[in-house]
Design a protein around this motif. Structure first.
Motif, short mmCIF file in Angstrom:
data_model
loop_
_atom_site.label_atom_id
_atom_site.label_comp_id
_atom_site.label_asym_id
_atom_site.label_seq_id
_atom_site.Cartn_x
_atom_site.Cartn_y
_atom_site.Cartn_z
N PRO A 152 -11.31 -4.64 -6.22
CA PRO A 152 -10.60 -4.77 -4.96
C PRO A 152 -9.12 -4.46 -5.18
CG PRO A 152 -12.08 -6.62 -5.27
CD PRO A 152 -12.09 -5.84 -6.56
N GLN A 153 -8.55 -3.71 -4.24
CA GLN A 153 -7.16 -3.24 -4.34
C GLN A 153 -6.92 -2.29 -5.51
OE1 GLN A 153 -4.73 -6.91 -4.13
NE2 GLN A 153 -4.55 -6.42 -1.96
N THR B 72 -8.86 -8.75 2.22
CA THR B 72 -9.40 -8.38 0.90
C THR B 72 -9.06 -9.44 -0.15
OG1 THR B 72 -9.36 -6.01 1.37
CG2 THR B 72 -9.31 -6.65 -0.95
N LYS C 264 -13.07 0.70 2.03
CA LYS C 264 -12.31 -0.12 2.99
C LYS C 264 -12.34 -1.62 2.69
CE LYS C 264 -11.01 -0.32 7.79
NZ LYS C 264 -11.16 -1.72 8.18
N PRO C 265 -13.53 -2.23 2.47
CA PRO C 265 -13.52 -3.68 2.23
C PRO C 265 -12.65 -4.07 1.05
CG PRO C 265 -15.78 -2.88 2.50
CD PRO C 265 -14.89 -1.67 2.43
N LYS C 266 -12.53 -3.16 0.08
CA LYS C 266 -11.73 -3.46 -1.11
C LYS C 266 -10.26 -3.10 -0.94
CE LYS C 266 -15.50 -3.06 -4.47
NZ LYS C 266 -16.04 -2.26 -5.59
N SER C 267 -9.90 -2.56 0.23
CA SER C 267 -8.52 -2.08 0.44
C SER C 267 -8.07 -1.22 -0.75
CB SER C 267 -7.53 -3.24 0.63
OG SER C 267 -7.77 -3.91 1.85
N ALA C 268 -8.94 -0.33 -1.17
CA ALA C 268 -8.63 0.51 -2.33
C ALA C 268 -7.80 1.72 -1.90
CB ALA C 268 -9.92 0.97 -3.00
N THR C 269 -7.18 2.34 -2.90
CA THR C 269 -6.30 3.49 -2.67
C THR C 269 -6.88 4.72 -3.36
OG1 THR C 269 -4.30 2.15 -2.45
CG2 THR C 269 -4.00 4.41 -3.22
N PHE C 270 -6.81 5.86 -2.67
CA PHE C 270 -7.29 7.11 -3.25
C PHE C 270 -6.17 8.14 -3.22
CE2 PHE C 270 -8.82 11.40 -2.94
CZ PHE C 270 -9.70 11.47 -4.00
N LEU D 171 -15.24 7.78 2.95
CA LEU D 171 -14.01 7.06 2.63
C LEU D 171 -14.13 5.58 2.97
CD1 LEU D 171 -11.21 7.69 1.53
CD2 LEU D 171 -10.49 8.35 3.81
N LYS E 238 0.81 -1.22 0.00
CA LYS E 238 0.00 0.00 0.00
C LYS E 238 0.84 1.27 0.00
CE LYS E 238 -3.42 -2.23 -0.76
NZ LYS E 238 -4.58 -2.54 -0.01
N PHE F 160 -4.06 8.13 0.03
CA PHE F 160 -4.58 7.41 1.18
C PHE F 160 -5.01 6.01 0.75
CE2 PHE F 160 -7.98 5.70 3.72
CZ PHE F 160 -7.46 5.84 4.99
N SER F 161 -4.56 5.00 1.47
CA SER F 161 -4.97 3.62 1.19
C SER F 161 -5.55 2.97 2.43
CB SER F 161 -3.77 2.76 0.78
OG SER F 161 -3.21 3.20 -0.40
N TRP F 162 -6.53 2.12 2.22
CA TRP F 162 -6.97 1.21 3.27
C TRP F 162 -6.19 -0.08 3.14
CZ3 TRP F 162 -9.76 3.16 6.95
CH2 TRP F 162 -10.74 4.13 6.71
#
Lengths: 341, 341
Positions: free
Chosen positions: B244-245, A277, B264-270, B260, A143, A270-272
């Motif tokens: 996802p991701q 996942t 989260k469930p997808k562990s995505a990045t912004f 935001l 990430k 910003f990443s989760w």
């Protein structure tokens, strides 16, 4: 007649002091098919997600749900497509949160999520590691995009908010191993000490204003932030402390809306990170969790990383599991809680 | 006596129909020092940021502010530390938003933000390109982390929300060049046509539900999203459509809080992309804008990319600049507006 096994689970969200909040029951022993391994559990670790899922039951379930996704055990059976492991090998893994957990005699797990357990560590030392190591590894190296080459990262700084918790205790070690200057947060004398012993170069008090603490420590800003606690409370500080074009990753969800616009002038990212996942969505890169656990195992055996276990219960029964959940609920645990079978 | 020059600027936020909203005035001709070049302006492009900054004046300024940060001209002077360019060379650049703009006879610009202008394009064709190319390049290859190698990206999908605007028109081309499958959004027949002519493989209607439009087009989700318009209105759809991701980048700020947690469930990045971050914070990687513009210039000369200019005014005076601002304010422009000196 089908073979049975013992397991621990819940039917409804009850206070942990209630004996029915987690109870023992008999259930069918599963069989490995496809990519699955059947693992005979030897030890499990307890994590905040176990408490979250226990508390998420909005109505009484028909059948008890087995939770716990952090385990060590011995391979007893292999599905017909499983090729990475042999029967008798000792393995560790976090697994898939949408499948039955490890608080049981046996568990099925996709081999692509599994690594060989370290050979030089004890069973409880090893059992403490998979979930937090995967979370910390994916946060730092996937990430935040940090290159694990320590030479490249010289002079780069990372702030790890809540350095003494389960993920924090291995994230500080991995960030230190990767050559970063590690600034962690903690507030109690024992957590400050623990954090400094586990890879942190400096410790800030997260009960004070973190931006001011960081500046007092001589840093205007940091290249990376790993948020492991209270993203709502720390969001404004995170936006202040991150360098322009810096990267933030968080594992803890927000309860309030976050002002994402605070990151805009800095073009920050910003990443989760949610370790489940890959398995939840059955992503094609699921096997990276196997690869990461193999690396973690080697680093533990080499002594580069050390186990973060701080508390061991024995045996794995409902009473001990409730004790462990109770400790996690205080939100004050240091390192990891393991239950030996 | 100091030499003077003509410039266009504003003192206060006035409706664009008002003649005083942008007016001509005489000011001191600047001199290049340090890393600066003194550029004799030949053409400028007008962008949404010009309108935003004109409208951001909360009280009347003491001296008129010169805006416009997208220019082409000839190097007339070099500061003592400038080494990348020679007098007489034709250059193009976006520059630094916290310094006087290009709506003037001359402008100072740090050479690390400047590229050689394309040689095979006309002055107005080239002048249309720097700001949007830098924004699109940094969004795709720095923020989304896409490797520009077309082989690697085979089968990867990107959704570009608002494909026909200034940044969209070059982002679709660059994404296509990088081998991605490009799904853009547009709503009018002329913008759909333009978008398909500028690298998009498919076009979705952003006035309908984008998730449904995407699924109808046969895609469950996309690897990347580049948001160029109305992030508030599209946020929920973006969270639904991203893999996802997956990774999302936006250049347009939010007016409402964004949830935001949807990512989260997808562990995505912004990521945010603001092309002026590097110059605003004087980052050590400022020179990447020089390098990117050199690449863009070469790709334009090779015919791999084409200019996105759609409207040319001449000469550069207050009346024409007000016309250009008025067009930008409609939020319906296709491609780019250029004003020839």
């Amino acid at each position: 007649m089908d073979e049975t096994m013992k397991a621990i689970g819940f039917l409804q969200n009850l206070p942990i002091a209630d004996e029915k909040s987690l109870f023992e029951f008999e259930t069918k022993k599963p069989k490995a098919t496809g990519h699955d391994l059947l693992v005979k559990i030897e030890a499990i670790a307890v994590n905040p997600i176990d408490v979250s899922i226990r508390k998420s039951a909005t109505k009484k379930l028909k059948n008890p749900r087995i939770i716990g996704w952090d385990a060590l055990g011995v391979v007893e059976g292999c599905g017909e497509e499983a090729t990475l492991f042999k029967r008798g090998e000792r393995v560790f893994y976090a697994g898939a949160v949408n499948r039955p957990g490890c608080n049981a005699d046996y568990q099925l797990v996709d081999e692509r999520l599994v690594g060989h357990a370290p050979q030089k560590l004890s069973i409880v030392q090893s059992a403490a590691m998979p979930l937090t190591s995967l979370t910390a590894w994916e946060s730092l190296f996937e990430k935040l995009g940090i290159n694990p080459d320590a030479q490249i990262n010289k002079g780069k700084t990372i702030l790890i908010i809540n350095g003494a918790g389960g993920v924090g205790s291995i994230a500080t070690q991995l960030a230190h191993w990767a050559g970063l200057q590690v600034i962690a947060t903690a507030s109690r004398p024992e957590t400050v000490k623990w954090t400094l012993e586990h890879g942190a170069d400096e410790v800030l008090n997260h009960h004070k204003n973190l931006t001011e603490e960081l500046r007092k420590a001589g840093h205007q800003s940091v290249d990376y932030i790993l948020g492991l606690n209270d993203i709502d409370g720390h969001w404004k500080e995170m936006a202040e402390m991150i360098k322009p074009q810096g990267k933030i990753v968080s594992i803890t969800g927000n309860k309030q809306p976050l002002d994402l616009g605070l990151l805009k002038p800095k073009s920050a990212t910003f990443s989760w990170e949610w370790m489940y996942t890959k398995s939840f969505y059955q992503l094609s890169n699921m096997i990276t969790q196997h690869e990461t656990l193999e690396k973690i195992s080697a680093l533990l055996d080499e002594g580069v990383l050390k186990s973060t276990v701080t508390k061991v219960f024995e045996p794995l029964n409902a009473a001990n599991l409730r004790q462990a959940h109770k400790m996690i609920e205080t939100n004050r645990t240091i390192g990891k809680i393991v239950i030996r079978k």
